[in-house]
Design an enzyme around this catalytic site. Structure first.
Site, PDB file in Angstrom:
ATOM      1  N   HIS A 100       0.865  -1.193   0.000  1.00 16.78           N
ATOM      2  CA  HIS A 100       0.000   0.000   0.000  1.00 16.78           C
ATOM      3  C   HIS A 100       0.896   1.237   0.000  1.00 16.78           C
ATOM      4  O   HIS A 100       0.788   2.117   0.855  1.00 16.78           O
ATOM      5  CB  HIS A 100      -0.948  -0.021   1.186  1.00 16.78           C
ATOM      6  CG  HIS A 100      -2.008  -1.068   1.059  1.00 16.78           C
ATOM      7  ND1 HIS A 100      -3.152  -0.896   0.308  1.00 16.78           N
ATOM      8  CD2 HIS A 100      -2.089  -2.322   1.574  1.00 16.78           C
ATOM      9  CE1 HIS A 100      -3.898  -1.993   0.380  1.00 16.78           C
ATOM     10  NE2 HIS A 100      -3.274  -2.872   1.126  1.00 16.78           N
ATOM     11  N   ASN A 108      -0.272  -4.957  -6.825  1.00 13.82           N
ATOM     12  CA  ASN A 108      -1.472  -4.301  -6.306  1.00 13.82           C
ATOM     13  C   ASN A 108      -1.110  -3.292  -5.236  1.00 13.82           C
ATOM     14  O   ASN A 108      -0.280  -3.553  -4.373  1.00 13.82           O
ATOM     15  CB  ASN A 108      -2.440  -5.336  -5.739  1.00 13.82           C
ATOM     16  CG  ASN A 108      -2.872  -6.341  -6.799  1.00 13.82           C
ATOM     17  OD1 ASN A 108      -2.554  -7.507  -6.735  1.00 13.82           O
ATOM     18  ND2 ASN A 108      -3.600  -5.870  -7.794  1.00 13.82           N
ATOM     19  N   ALA A 109      -1.752  -2.119  -5.283  1.00 15.34           N
ATOM     20  CA  ALA A 109      -1.557  -1.042  -4.308  1.00 15.34           C
ATOM     21  C   ALA A 109      -0.099  -0.582  -4.256  1.00 15.34           C
ATOM     22  O   ALA A 109       0.450  -0.311  -3.194  1.00 15.34           O
ATOM     23  CB  ALA A 109      -2.032  -1.464  -2.919  1.00 15.34           C
ATOM     24  N   ASP A 146      -5.642 -15.565  -7.176  1.00 12.16           N
ATOM     25  CA  ASP A 146      -6.957 -15.693  -7.800  1.00 12.16           C
ATOM     26  C   ASP A 146      -6.950 -15.470  -9.304  1.00 12.16           C
ATOM     27  O   ASP A 146      -7.986 -15.646  -9.964  1.00 12.16           O
ATOM     28  CB  ASP A 146      -7.970 -14.754  -7.134  1.00 12.16           C
ATOM     29  CG  ASP A 146      -7.609 -13.282  -7.244  1.00 12.16           C
ATOM     30  OD1 ASP A 146      -6.522 -12.963  -7.771  1.00 12.16           O
ATOM     31  OD2 ASP A 146      -8.415 -12.446  -6.787  1.00 12.16           O
ATOM     32  N   ASP A 184      -5.372 -13.322   0.257  1.00 12.66           N
ATOM     33  CA  ASP A 184      -5.956 -12.013   0.565  1.00 12.66           C
ATOM     34  C   ASP A 184      -7.474 -12.160   0.634  1.00 12.66           C
ATOM     35  O   ASP A 184      -8.231 -11.275   0.231  1.00 12.66           O
ATOM     36  CB  ASP A 184      -5.558 -10.976  -0.474  1.00 12.66           C
ATOM     37  CG  ASP A 184      -5.808  -9.532  -0.008  1.00 12.66           C
ATOM     38  OD1 ASP A 184      -6.164  -9.351   1.180  1.00 12.66           O
ATOM     39  OD2 ASP A 184      -5.681  -8.615  -0.830  1.00 12.66           O
ATOM     40  N   ILE A 227     -11.938  -3.181  -5.522  1.00  8.40           N
ATOM     41  CA  ILE A 227     -11.730  -4.581  -5.164  1.00  8.40           C
ATOM     42  C   ILE A 227     -11.321  -4.664  -3.705  1.00  8.40           C
ATOM     43  O   ILE A 227     -10.427  -3.939  -3.251  1.00  8.40           O
ATOM     44  CB  ILE A 227     -10.659  -5.229  -6.057  1.00  8.40           C
ATOM     45  CG1 ILE A 227     -11.171  -5.356  -7.500  1.00  8.40           C
ATOM     46  CG2 ILE A 227     -10.272  -6.609  -5.538  1.00  8.40           C
ATOM     47  CD1 ILE A 227     -10.174  -5.948  -8.459  1.00  8.40           C
ATOM     48  N   GLY A 232      -9.997  -7.330  -1.457  1.00 12.92           N
ATOM     49  CA  GLY A 232      -9.484  -8.670  -1.236  1.00 12.92           C
ATOM     50  C   GLY A 232     -10.012  -9.635  -2.277  1.00 12.92           C
ATOM     51  O   GLY A 232     -10.444  -9.244  -3.368  1.00 12.92           O
TER      52      GLY A 232
END
Length: 402
Positions: free
Chosen positions: A194, A218-219, A247, A273, A307, A309
């Protein structure tokens, strides 16, 4: 209780061993190998794959149970549910709260860890926030976020005690370098996540003690040819591990392949996650720290479309790696077992099938479907066929009150 899984194909340490006997005594593995003599009750496992139990270092829940909670009982509920996906150990995710520190969540996690009796074992706490960048906060609410503060960190360490194992933070925030050094000296795995850090800031953070990266891609800023960002720094440093959400939605298979090739199978850590809606039907709703989310088209989203998780399970992540990403099964298993064991600080007793290690293992069929999960020697989940094979062990557990 002493028993043997006989004749199994064992996959561990990025290797295959056929016709193995796995001898379990109490909570530990006593012996393993094709020349080992069976001992105790002998269970025919010639049609099965046996792998180490999956370890999820980044999960927020599943089966309708949330881990960011002030109820130890809810964490215990998740622990009972998780073995159906092959999970035998996990870190309890704690997220921020409005205008303060998540002390209630930390206390609940510590209590659940201390009183654990069965199912997947909570082996520590993953604190995701509150020291993350608002620009890359994802589904974390602005009111949960805080500036890095050493005094606050000392309070977190006091409440969490020895169980704080992983902390995700944004190293570019003012004062974050002091937190990284303090956490690293206590043995906590510090993760960049993040974050809006540049390549240079990420390299400085690694020098300060960062050794992991939360949900790569991501992030965080992307990897660009003139701005390598955090990913460029993570890839370069050989003792930094990186998470991939398994995923195939958070990161598409071509990008997953690229990162796995860059990091190698020894540095890639597959996580879910996952949210409480994992394992629940399409359309399920859940709360992420008080924010309502819903599963639509297999994706968990907040009301604004963000989104929140995933709803993937560890066994599905394994199948995704092999079937969609094209990773060798031996390498994929390591990414769900040995690699996360190092991140969680339990590699001396979990993550491999070795004499003296915890008897955490998963019995799979050739399509990589979970048929039984054994947590520290006890059957925590079994399908109908394997309930029949393991009937004696299940009966012994019931009679002992396990």
């Amino acid at each position: 209780m002493r028993y043997t899984l006989a004749g199994a194909l064992v996959i561990d340490n990025r290797q295959r061993r056929s016709e193995c006997q796995v001898v379990i005594e109490g909570t530990r593995i006593e012996a393993i190998g094709h020349e080992v003599a069976p001992a105790g009750a002998v269970i025919d496992a010639r049609d099965a794959l046996v792998v180490p139990g999956f370890i999820d270092v980044h999960t927020h829940g599943g089966g309708g149970f949330a881990l960011h909670t002030e109820s130890p009982g809810e964490i215990e509920g998740y622990a009972r549910w998780a073995p159906r996906s092959g999970t035998t150990a996990f870190l309890v995710a704690v997220v921020g709260v409005p205008g303060g520190l998540p002390e209630g969540q930390l206390r609940a996690a510590v209590e659940a860890i201390d009183r654990h009796r069965g199912g997947a074992q909570p082996v520590g706490i993953h604190l995701e926030g509150p020291y993350i960048n608002p620009t890359r906060r994802g589904a974390h609410h602005l009111s949960w976020l805080r500036r890095p503060d050493v005094a606050e960190l000392e309070r977190i360490l006091e409440v969490a005690g020895e169980w704080l194992r992983l902390v995700t933070l944004a190293p570019e925030l003012p004062g974050a370098d002091l937190l990284i050094r303090r956490l690293a000296e206590t043995g906590v795995t510090v993760s960049i996540g993040h974050t809006d850090a540049t390549y240079e800031q990420a390299r400085q953070a690694i020098e300060a003690g960062i050794r992991h990266a939360t949900h790569c891609f991501n992030a965080m800023p992307p990897l660009l040819h003139r701005a390598p960002g955090p990913l460029g720094a993570i890839i370069e440093v050989e003792d930094v591990t990186g998470e991939l959400v398994g995923d195939c939605i958070h990161v598409l298979p071509p990008a997953m392949r690229a990162l796995i090739r860059a990091l190698g199978p020894d540095r890639t850590v597959v996580v879910t996650d996952s949210q409480p809606a994992a394992g629940q039907p399409e359309g399920a709703t859940f709360s992420f720290g008080g924010l309502t989310a819903q599963v639509t088209g297999g994706v968990a989203r907040l009301s604004d479309g963000t989104i929140a998780g995933s709803v993937v399970t560890m066994d599905q992540a394994l199948r995704n790696l092999v079937e969609q990403v094209g990773i060798a099964l031996e390498d994929a298993v390591a990414m769900l077992t040995a690699n996360p064991a190092r991140v969680a600080g339990v590699a001396s007793r979990k993550g491999h099938l070795r004499p003296g290690y915890d008897a955490d293992l998963v019995i799979l069929d050739r399509e990589l479907r979970v048929h039984a999960t054994i947590c520290r020697g006890r059957v925590a989940f079994a399908t109908g066929e394997w309930q029949r094979r393991l009937a004696g062990l299940l009966r012994d557990d019931a009679e002992s009150g396990a």
